[in-house]
Design a protein around this motif. Structure first.
Motif, mmCIF file in Angstrom:
data_model
loop_
_atom_site.group_PDB
_atom_site.id
_atom_site.type_symbol
_atom_site.label_atom_id
_atom_site.label_comp_id
_atom_site.label_asym_id
_atom_site.label_seq_id
_atom_site.Cartn_x
_atom_site.Cartn_y
_atom_site.Cartn_z
ATOM 1 N N ARG A 100 0.829 -1.212 0.000
ATOM 2 C CA ARG A 100 0.000 0.000 0.000
ATOM 3 C C ARG A 100 0.860 1.258 0.000
ATOM 4 N N GLU A 101 1.955 1.229 0.729
ATOM 5 C CA GLU A 101 2.885 2.374 0.739
ATOM 6 C C GLU A 101 3.565 2.531 -0.623
ATOM 7 N N LYS A 102 3.915 1.393 -1.241
ATOM 8 C CA LYS A 102 4.530 1.440 -2.580
ATOM 9 C C LYS A 102 3.553 2.017 -3.605
ATOM 10 N N MET A 103 2.267 1.698 -3.475
ATOM 11 C CA MET A 103 1.275 2.246 -4.404
ATOM 12 C C MET A 103 1.168 3.761 -4.227
ATOM 13 N N LYS A 104 1.179 4.222 -2.975
ATOM 14 C CA LYS A 104 1.153 5.670 -2.708
ATOM 15 C C LYS A 104 2.389 6.344 -3.296
ATOM 16 N N GLU A 105 3.529 5.689 -3.137
ATOM 17 C CA GLU A 105 4.785 6.228 -3.679
ATOM 18 C C GLU A 105 4.716 6.320 -5.200
ATOM 19 N N ALA A 106 4.158 5.296 -5.832
ATOM 20 C CA ALA A 106 4.034 5.300 -7.296
ATOM 21 C C ALA A 106 3.106 6.416 -7.758
ATOM 22 N N VAL A 107 1.992 6.588 -7.066
ATOM 23 C CA VAL A 107 1.058 7.666 -7.423
ATOM 24 C C VAL A 107 1.774 9.004 -7.361
ATOM 25 N N GLU A 108 2.484 9.239 -6.265
ATOM 26 C CA GLU A 108 3.188 10.509 -6.088
ATOM 27 C C GLU A 108 4.287 10.684 -7.128
ATOM 28 N N PHE A 109 5.096 9.655 -7.309
ATOM 29 C CA PHE A 109 6.231 9.760 -8.229
ATOM 30 C C PHE A 109 5.771 10.001 -9.666
ATOM 31 N N PHE A 110 4.839 9.183 -10.139
ATOM 32 C CA PHE A 110 4.417 9.329 -11.530
ATOM 33 C C PHE A 110 3.598 10.594 -11.750
ATOM 34 N N SER A 111 2.930 11.091 -10.715
ATOM 35 C CA SER A 111 2.218 12.367 -10.824
ATOM 36 C C SER A 111 3.208 13.517 -10.957
ATOM 37 N N ILE A 112 4.271 13.477 -10.168
ATOM 38 C CA ILE A 112 5.295 14.524 -10.231
ATOM 39 C C ILE A 112 5.986 14.503 -11.589
ATOM 40 N N ILE A 113 6.335 13.312 -12.077
ATOM 41 C CA ILE A 113 6.977 13.193 -13.388
ATOM 42 C C ILE A 113 6.058 13.763 -14.469
ATOM 43 N N TRP A 114 4.779 13.399 -14.416
ATOM 44 C CA TRP A 114 3.830 13.860 -15.427
ATOM 45 C C TRP A 114 3.725 15.382 -15.393
ATOM 46 N N LEU A 115 3.635 15.951 -14.195
ATOM 47 C CA LEU A 115 3.546 17.404 -14.057
ATOM 48 C C LEU A 115 4.822 18.063 -14.593
ATOM 49 N N TYR A 116 5.969 17.516 -14.253
ATOM 50 C CA TYR A 116 7.252 18.042 -14.717
ATOM 51 C C TYR A 116 7.304 18.047 -16.249
ATOM 52 N N LEU A 117 6.942 16.934 -16.863
ATOM 53 C CA LEU A 117 6.965 16.838 -18.319
ATOM 54 C C LEU A 117 5.968 17.799 -18.962
ATOM 55 N N ARG A 118 4.799 17.889 -18.351
ATOM 56 C CA ARG A 118 3.764 18.784 -18.897
ATOM 57 C C ARG A 118 4.243 20.228 -18.869
ATOM 58 N N VAL A 119 4.817 20.661 -17.749
ATOM 59 C CA VAL A 119 5.323 22.023 -17.632
ATOM 60 C C VAL A 119 6.415 22.265 -18.665
ATOM 61 N N HIS A 120 7.326 21.304 -18.821
ATOM 62 C CA HIS A 120 8.405 21.476 -19.787
ATOM 63 C C HIS A 120 7.897 21.470 -21.225
ATOM 64 N N LEU A 121 6.906 20.636 -21.508
ATOM 65 C CA LEU A 121 6.327 20.634 -22.855
ATOM 66 C C LEU A 121 5.639 21.956 -23.149
ATOM 67 N N GLU A 122 4.881 22.457 -22.160
ATOM 68 C CA GLU A 122 4.205 23.736 -22.349
ATOM 69 C C GLU A 122 5.219 24.868 -22.490
ATOM 70 N N MET A 123 6.272 24.822 -21.686
ATOM 71 C CA MET A 123 7.316 25.844 -21.764
ATOM 72 C C MET A 123 8.026 25.769 -23.108
ATOM 73 N N GLY A 124 8.289 24.540 -23.572
ATOM 74 C CA GLY A 124 8.925 24.373 -24.883
ATOM 75 C C GLY A 124 8.046 24.901 -25.992
ATOM 76 N N ALA A 125 6.744 24.639 -25.912
ATOM 77 C CA ALA A 125 5.815 25.142 -26.917
ATOM 78 C C ALA A 125 5.770 26.670 -26.873
ATOM 79 N N PHE A 126 5.772 27.232 -25.659
ATOM 80 C CA PHE A 126 5.766 28.688 -25.512
ATOM 81 C C PHE A 126 7.010 29.300 -26.152
ATOM 82 N N LEU A 127 8.180 28.719 -25.869
ATOM 83 C CA LEU A 127 9.422 29.242 -26.431
ATOM 84 C C LEU A 127 9.455 29.100 -27.949
#
Length: 140
Positions: A100-127
């Motif tokens: 259960r702790e590993k599932m919580k960790e996966a949710v957090e980790f993959f959510s952060i990665i997704w947010l990071y990529l989304r921000v960078h993709l949006e920033m790249g598109a803006f530039l």
């Protein structure tokens, strides 16, 4: 085929009676594996149909820097966020992994990665748009 909760609980109770093969452990290097997921899926079946072994494997690979692991995780039919924390997996795990702790960790980790990529993709598109406007304005 859609499984009902009662189907899943029946399967879970029936599989508890099935003898599991742990012989592969003897081929592993000697290490303390208690508390560590070795992706064996002895924790299955999950009532939410999460492939716990793959979620943990992709989490470990992604944390180690494997860029494809995130894509593989996203392509899973069921994700760690589907976990209802019923604990069936932990009862079935012979290595006492805190699933259960590993599932919580996966949710957090993959959510952060997704947010990071989304921000960078949006920033790249803006530039890219900014550079395109700048280049276009030079021709005016």
């Amino acid at each position: 085929m859609e499984w009902t909760s009662s189907d899943r609980l029946y399967i879970t109770s029936e599989l508890k009676n099935v003898e599991k093969d742990y012989s592969f452990i003897g081929t592993m290097q000697r290490q303390d594996i208690q508390g560590s997921c070795i992706y064996c899926n002895h924790c299955q079946p999950c009532p939410q149909e999460i492939n716990i072994g793959l979620v943990n494997k992709y989490l470990d690979l992604a944390k180690a820097g494997d860029e494809l692991a995130r894509d593989h995780y996203q392509n899973l039919k069921h994700h760690a966020s589907d976990c209802i924390e019923c604990g069936v997996c932990e009862k079935n795990c012979p290595f006492h992994v805190e699933v259960r702790e590993k599932m919580k960790e996966a949710v957090e980790f993959f959510s952060i990665i997704w947010l990071y990529l989304r921000v960078h993709l949006e920033m790249g598109a803006f530039l890219l748009i900014k550079e395109s406007i700048k280049a276009f304005s030079e021709y005016l």
